[in-house]
Enzyme design. Structure first.
Site, mmCIF file in Angstrom:
data_model
loop_
_atom_site.group_PDB
_atom_site.id
_atom_site.type_symbol
_atom_site.label_atom_id
_atom_site.label_comp_id
_atom_site.label_asym_id
_atom_site.label_seq_id
_atom_site.Cartn_x
_atom_site.Cartn_y
_atom_site.Cartn_z
ATOM 1 N N CYS A 21 0.825 -1.201 0.000
ATOM 2 C CA CYS A 21 0.000 0.000 0.000
ATOM 3 C C CYS A 21 0.872 1.269 0.000
ATOM 4 C CB CYS A 21 -0.979 -0.037 1.171
ATOM 5 S SG CYS A 21 -2.374 1.105 0.976
ATOM 6 N N HIS A 34 -3.780 -5.382 -0.200
ATOM 7 C CA HIS A 34 -3.419 -5.940 1.112
ATOM 8 C C HIS A 34 -3.420 -7.468 1.093
ATOM 9 C CE1 HIS A 34 -3.385 -2.226 3.501
ATOM 10 N NE2 HIS A 34 -4.327 -1.820 2.671
ATOM 11 N N GLU A 60 -2.412 -9.286 3.385
ATOM 12 C CA GLU A 60 -2.680 -9.728 4.759
ATOM 13 C C GLU A 60 -4.144 -9.538 5.127
ATOM 14 O OE1 GLU A 60 -2.969 -5.482 5.279
ATOM 15 O OE2 GLU A 60 -1.696 -6.737 4.022
#
Length: 358
Positions: free
Chosen positions: A244, A327, A329
């Site tokens: 990001c 993302h 994660e």
């Protein structure tokens, strides 16, 4: 039921009712399309300085759960269509209303969020105010800008998260890092040292990490000049993985430019297509800026957004570095791209083997 108003910088006013903290607030109004994960949204520090509006109608139905938080609550306000006053979930620890009150964050519900979303999609991201009289100072609303974002959310001290057994040591530069980045690394055998954004490249390299993570975070990436300079010094010295804001800062450090998107990508259903192949992944995203693909230097664009073709990832093969705008994660969200953490592990393994052979 206290009357409240969402006042847009163009003068449009939407009526609703107040919940959360009873305080007026001005911020950059953005919308997110996630159908769940409002806890993670409220505690994602990438939303610093912004009033967040949920497009999914009912919010608060499973309460607030400390274990699901990603970081500090940094939003300026919260806008929902329907606020669930009485959550029902065995993990619930407190209501959304109580959480917002403790954080000092004003909320407004009963707003026609569909209509407001349409306005933002047509006009682009704009500032807004949550207030209790419809005569907000529009000049003050228009003048608001998100600045000093990374400095406001980064950790104030170094923290260490041990992995047992330990395979690698990773330094995570905290620009507003989500907690699940740490979890993903630790469960892969990485002891993670989280350092403030103002940490110098010399300090990081002196600790001899096996790899460096550049975290997500808020604000205009080009504003972070010191952080960009440090990344440039790290490139080629140690394996790097950026997510990001970390992706954007790495690109700028390598000579690329960024631009502000009309209304950004925020939600858990963003399609991303790999450039070397035919596969498309569904990803979680939260950003208002993007790397300009035509300006990428010393690397190649690895992913693009399937909706608007903006840059979603860059590989720097000669520098042992790569980054993505989305993302991997994601929590909550799709797990399609969690393999990128394994790629980072492989990169560190190859780097360690090369050093051993030398």
């Amino acid at each position: 039921m206290k009357q409240a108003y969402l006042v847009l910088e163009n003068g449009q006013v939407f009526e609703g009712f107040a919940f959360g903290a009873e305080s007026a607030s001005v911020g950059e109004l953005v919308f997110t399309t996630g159908m769940n994960g409002y806890i993670e949204t409220l505690t994602d520090e990438s939303y610093y300085g912004q009033i967040v509006m949920q497009t999914f109608p009912m919010i608060g139905n499973y309460g607030m759960i400390a274990a699901d938080r990603e970081g500090k609550c940094a939003v300026k306000g919260y806008v929902v269509r329907e606020w669930c006053e009485h959550p029902s979930n065995f993990r619930c620890e407190e209501t959304l209303d109580a959480f917002l009150k403790r954080q000092g964050i004003p909320g407004i519900y009963g707003v026609d969020t569909r209509a407001v979303t349409k306005i933002i999609r047509e006009h682009g991201v704009m500032n807004a105010a949550i207030c209790y009289a419809p005569t907000a100072d529009l000049e003050a609303v228009k003048a608001y800008a998100v600045t000093g974002a990374v400095a406001a959310v980064t950790t104030g001290k170094t923290r260490v998260f041990k992995a047992e057994p330990e395979k690698f040591r990773v330094t995570l530069i905290d620009y507003g890092a989500k907690a699940n980045i740490i979890r993903e690394l630790v469960r892969r055998g990485c002891t993670v040292t989280v350092v403030p954004a103002a940490t110098s490249a010399e300090e990081i390299l002196a600790a001899a990490p096996d790899g460096v993570m550049l975290s997500n975070g808020p604000g205009d990436p080009a504003e972070n000049r010191f952080e960009i300079e440090q990344i440039a010094k790290l490139c080629g010295k140690v394996p790097l993985f950026g997510i990001c804001l970390g992706h954007q800062l790495l690109a700028i450090a390598m000579g690329a430019k960024t631009e502000k998107l009309k209304y950004g990508h925020r939600g858990v259903n963003q399609p991303v297509k790999e450039t070397d192949g035919d596969r498309t992944y569904i990803t979680s995203q939260n950003h208002g800026y993007a790397v300009v693909s035509d300006t990428v230097q010393k690397g190649r664009v690895s992913f693009v957004n399937a909706n608007d073709s903006t840059c979603e990832g860059v590989d720097y093969p000669g520098l042992r570095a790569f980054s993505v705008q989305f993302h991997p994660e994601a929590c909550s969200g799709p797990h399609d791209t969690s393999f990128l953490f394994d790629r980072f592990i492989n990169q560190m393994e190859e780097s360690a083997c090369r050093l051993t052979n030398e």
